[in-house]
Scaffold this motif. Structure first.
Motif, PDB file in Angstrom:
ATOM      1  N   ARG A 105      34.698 -38.672 -41.070  1.00  0.00           N
ATOM      2  CA  ARG A 105      34.107 -38.081 -39.862  1.00  0.00           C
ATOM      3  C   ARG A 105      34.798 -38.573 -38.589  1.00  0.00           C
ATOM      4  N   ASP A 106      35.862 -39.340 -38.759  1.00  0.00           N
ATOM      5  CA  ASP A 106      36.638 -39.870 -37.622  1.00  0.00           C
ATOM      6  C   ASP A 106      35.771 -40.654 -36.643  1.00  0.00           C
ATOM      7  N   ILE A 107      34.854 -41.427 -37.184  1.00  0.00           N
ATOM      8  CA  ILE A 107      34.020 -42.284 -36.336  1.00  0.00           C
ATOM      9  C   ILE A 107      34.814 -43.564 -36.086  1.00  0.00           C
ATOM     10  N   GLU A 108      35.291 -43.714 -34.868  1.00  0.00           N
ATOM     11  CA  GLU A 108      36.151 -44.841 -34.526  1.00  0.00           C
ATOM     12  C   GLU A 108      35.407 -45.994 -33.886  1.00  0.00           C
ATOM     13  N   TYR A 109      34.150 -45.781 -33.524  1.00  0.00           N
ATOM     14  CA  TYR A 109      33.379 -46.826 -32.855  1.00  0.00           C
ATOM     15  C   TYR A 109      31.996 -46.926 -33.483  1.00  0.00           C
ATOM     16  N   ILE A 110      31.489 -48.138 -33.542  1.00  0.00           N
ATOM     17  CA  ILE A 110      30.097 -48.379 -33.921  1.00  0.00           C
ATOM     18  C   ILE A 110      29.486 -49.201 -32.798  1.00  0.00           C
ATOM     19  N   ILE A 111      28.267 -48.837 -32.419  1.00  0.00           N
ATOM     20  CA  ILE A 111      27.521 -49.638 -31.455  1.00  0.00           C
ATOM     21  C   ILE A 111      26.174 -49.983 -32.078  1.00  0.00           C
ATOM     22  N   ASP A 112      25.953 -51.281 -32.232  1.00  0.00           N
ATOM     23  CA  ASP A 112      24.705 -51.750 -32.827  1.00  0.00           C
ATOM     24  C   ASP A 112      24.766 -53.268 -32.927  1.00  0.00           C
ATOM     25  N   PHE A 113      23.717 -53.836 -33.512  1.00  0.00           N
ATOM     26  CA  PHE A 113      23.745 -55.262 -33.833  1.00  0.00           C
ATOM     27  C   PHE A 113      24.637 -55.446 -35.062  1.00  0.00           C
ATOM     28  N   PRO A 114      25.518 -56.440 -35.072  1.00  0.00           N
ATOM     29  CA  PRO A 114      26.433 -56.642 -36.201  1.00  0.00           C
ATOM     30  C   PRO A 114      25.729 -56.803 -37.549  1.00  0.00           C
ATOM     31  N   VAL A 115      24.482 -57.235 -37.545  1.00  0.00           N
ATOM     32  CA  VAL A 115      23.761 -57.410 -38.804  1.00  0.00           C
ATOM     33  C   VAL A 115      23.715 -56.104 -39.597  1.00  0.00           C
ATOM     34  N   PHE A 116      23.774 -54.986 -38.919  1.00  0.00           N
ATOM     35  CA  PHE A 116      23.659 -53.709 -39.623  1.00  0.00           C
ATOM     36  C   PHE A 116      24.911 -53.356 -40.412  1.00  0.00           C
ATOM     37  N   LYS A 139      38.789 -54.433 -36.652  1.00  0.00           N
ATOM     38  CA  LYS A 139      37.451 -54.313 -36.077  1.00  0.00           C
ATOM     39  C   LYS A 139      37.480 -55.101 -34.778  1.00  0.00           C
ATOM     40  N   GLU A 140      37.739 -54.417 -33.693  1.00  0.00           N
ATOM     41  CA  GLU A 140      37.894 -55.076 -32.399  1.00  0.00           C
ATOM     42  C   GLU A 140      36.630 -54.880 -31.570  1.00  0.00           C
ATOM     43  N   THR A 141      36.068 -55.988 -31.109  1.00  0.00           N
ATOM     44  CA  THR A 141      34.887 -55.904 -30.251  1.00  0.00           C
ATOM     45  C   THR A 141      35.328 -55.476 -28.856  1.00  0.00           C
ATOM     46  N   ILE A 142      34.807 -54.332 -28.411  1.00  0.00           N
ATOM     47  CA  ILE A 142      35.138 -53.788 -27.090  1.00  0.00           C
ATOM     48  C   ILE A 142      34.201 -54.354 -26.032  1.00  0.00           C
ATOM     49  N   ALA A 143      32.917 -54.458 -26.370  1.00  0.00           N
ATOM     50  CA  ALA A 143      31.935 -54.947 -25.404  1.00  0.00           C
ATOM     51  C   ALA A 143      30.739 -55.534 -26.133  1.00  0.00           C
ATOM     52  N   LYS A 144      30.093 -56.493 -25.482  1.00  0.00           N
ATOM     53  CA  LYS A 144      28.831 -57.057 -25.959  1.00  0.00           C
ATOM     54  C   LYS A 144      27.787 -56.816 -24.883  1.00  0.00           C
ATOM     55  N   PHE A 145      26.607 -56.449 -25.325  1.00  0.00           N
ATOM     56  CA  PHE A 145      25.504 -56.165 -24.410  1.00  0.00           C
ATOM     57  C   PHE A 145      24.383 -57.135 -24.755  1.00  0.00           C
ATOM     58  N   ASP A 146      24.202 -58.130 -23.920  1.00  0.00           N
ATOM     59  CA  ASP A 146      23.306 -59.225 -24.262  1.00  0.00           C
ATOM     60  C   ASP A 146      22.257 -59.452 -23.181  1.00  0.00           C
ATOM     61  N   ILE A 147      21.040 -59.631 -23.614  1.00  0.00           N
ATOM     62  CA  ILE A 147      19.949 -60.102 -22.762  1.00  0.00           C
ATOM     63  C   ILE A 147      19.536 -61.443 -23.369  1.00  0.00           C
ATOM     64  N   PRO A 148      19.684 -62.545 -22.637  1.00  0.00           N
ATOM     65  CA  PRO A 148      19.349 -63.861 -23.200  1.00  0.00           C
ATOM     66  C   PRO A 148      17.931 -63.881 -23.774  1.00  0.00           C
ATOM     67  N   VAL A 197      23.964 -56.683 -29.071  1.00  0.00           N
ATOM     68  CA  VAL A 197      24.511 -55.375 -29.423  1.00  0.00           C
ATOM     69  C   VAL A 197      26.000 -55.402 -29.111  1.00  0.00           C
ATOM     70  N   GLN A 198      26.807 -54.856 -30.033  1.00  0.00           N
ATOM     71  CA  GLN A 198      28.253 -54.836 -29.831  1.00  0.00           C
ATOM     72  C   GLN A 198      28.797 -53.432 -30.018  1.00  0.00           C
ATOM     73  N   LEU A 199      29.769 -53.120 -29.200  1.00  0.00           N
ATOM     74  CA  LEU A 199      30.540 -51.897 -29.359  1.00  0.00           C
ATOM     75  C   LEU A 199      31.854 -52.314 -30.004  1.00  0.00           C
ATOM     76  N   VAL A 200      32.112 -51.803 -31.213  1.00  0.00           N
ATOM     77  CA  VAL A 200      33.315 -52.189 -31.939  1.00  0.00           C
ATOM     78  C   VAL A 200      34.193 -50.974 -32.211  1.00  0.00           C
ATOM     79  N   HIS A 201      35.502 -51.175 -32.088  1.00  0.00           N
ATOM     80  CA  HIS A 201      36.471 -50.155 -32.412  1.00  0.00           C
ATOM     81  C   HIS A 201      36.937 -50.401 -33.842  1.00  0.00           C
TER      82      HIS A 201
END
Length: 182
Positions: A120-131, A153-162, A173-177
């Motif tokens: 399906r050419d899904i190049e990115y996943i955004i979620d918690f890495p546990v998934f 598997k390159e982490t593009i961004a992390k979205f964190d609330i302490p 939550v991480q956005l990974v390529h």
């Protein structure tokens, strides 16, 4: 109950005092403000109750509002929590947990979800890495397939609330390529 008490106050005021029209308007306006405030408080408490049931969702919301700063609209992104990301980002996010995506569900049942990502050419996943890293209750790693080869598997961004995360407060939550092998 509050409405009944408000009506009683107005009736008592008009019966016992020589109430001017302006005073009556002030009382009615004040009572309406109290009613609106109580309604807003109910919504706030309902929201806080939902946070207790879904403690990771504030980070998903943060990610959904910021993912557009990291991806072009045409990029293909998947998520195991696609609903919140798709709704608030405006992106077309592909559901990977199979709840609303029968195609993904078939690949999960066949334990070839990695093939689904690749075809399906899904190049990115955004979620918690546990998934995608875990084989436990929440993880889908066991469903990726034995032929699944992820070359990058390159982490593009992390979205964190302490203090918030899934499965623990140290996770974000991480956005990974993704790049797949042949």
């Amino acid at each position: 109950m509050l409405l009944g008490a408000s009506v009683k106050v107005i009736i008592d005021l008009t019966r016992n005092w020589a109430v001017s029209y302006q005073r009556l308007l002030k009382v009615v306006f004040g009572l309406l403000c109290v009613l609106l405030l109580s309604s807003e408080l109910k919504r706030t408490f309902k929201y806080l109750d939902q946070l207790n049931r879904f403690p990771c969702q504030p980070e998903m919301l943060l990610a959904s509002k910021n993912i557009v700063n990291h991806l072009a609209r045409h990029e293909r992104v998947g998520s195991f929590n696609a609903g919140i990301i798709s709704y608030f980002s405006g992106l077309n996010v592909i559901n990977l947990d199979g709840v609303v995506n029968e195609d993904a569900a078939g690949f999960i049942r066949a334990r070839t979800l990695g093939t689904y990502l690749k075809t399906r050419d899904i190049e990115y996943i955004i979620d918690f890495p546990v998934f995608w890293n875990s084989v436990g209750v929440d993880g889908f790693a066991a469903f990726m397939g034995k032929d699944f080869e992820l070359t990058t598997k390159e982490t593009i961004a992390k979205f964190d609330i302490p203090g918030i995360g899934c499965p623990d407060s140290d996770s974000s939550v991480q956005l990974v390529h993704l790049e797949f092998g042949q």
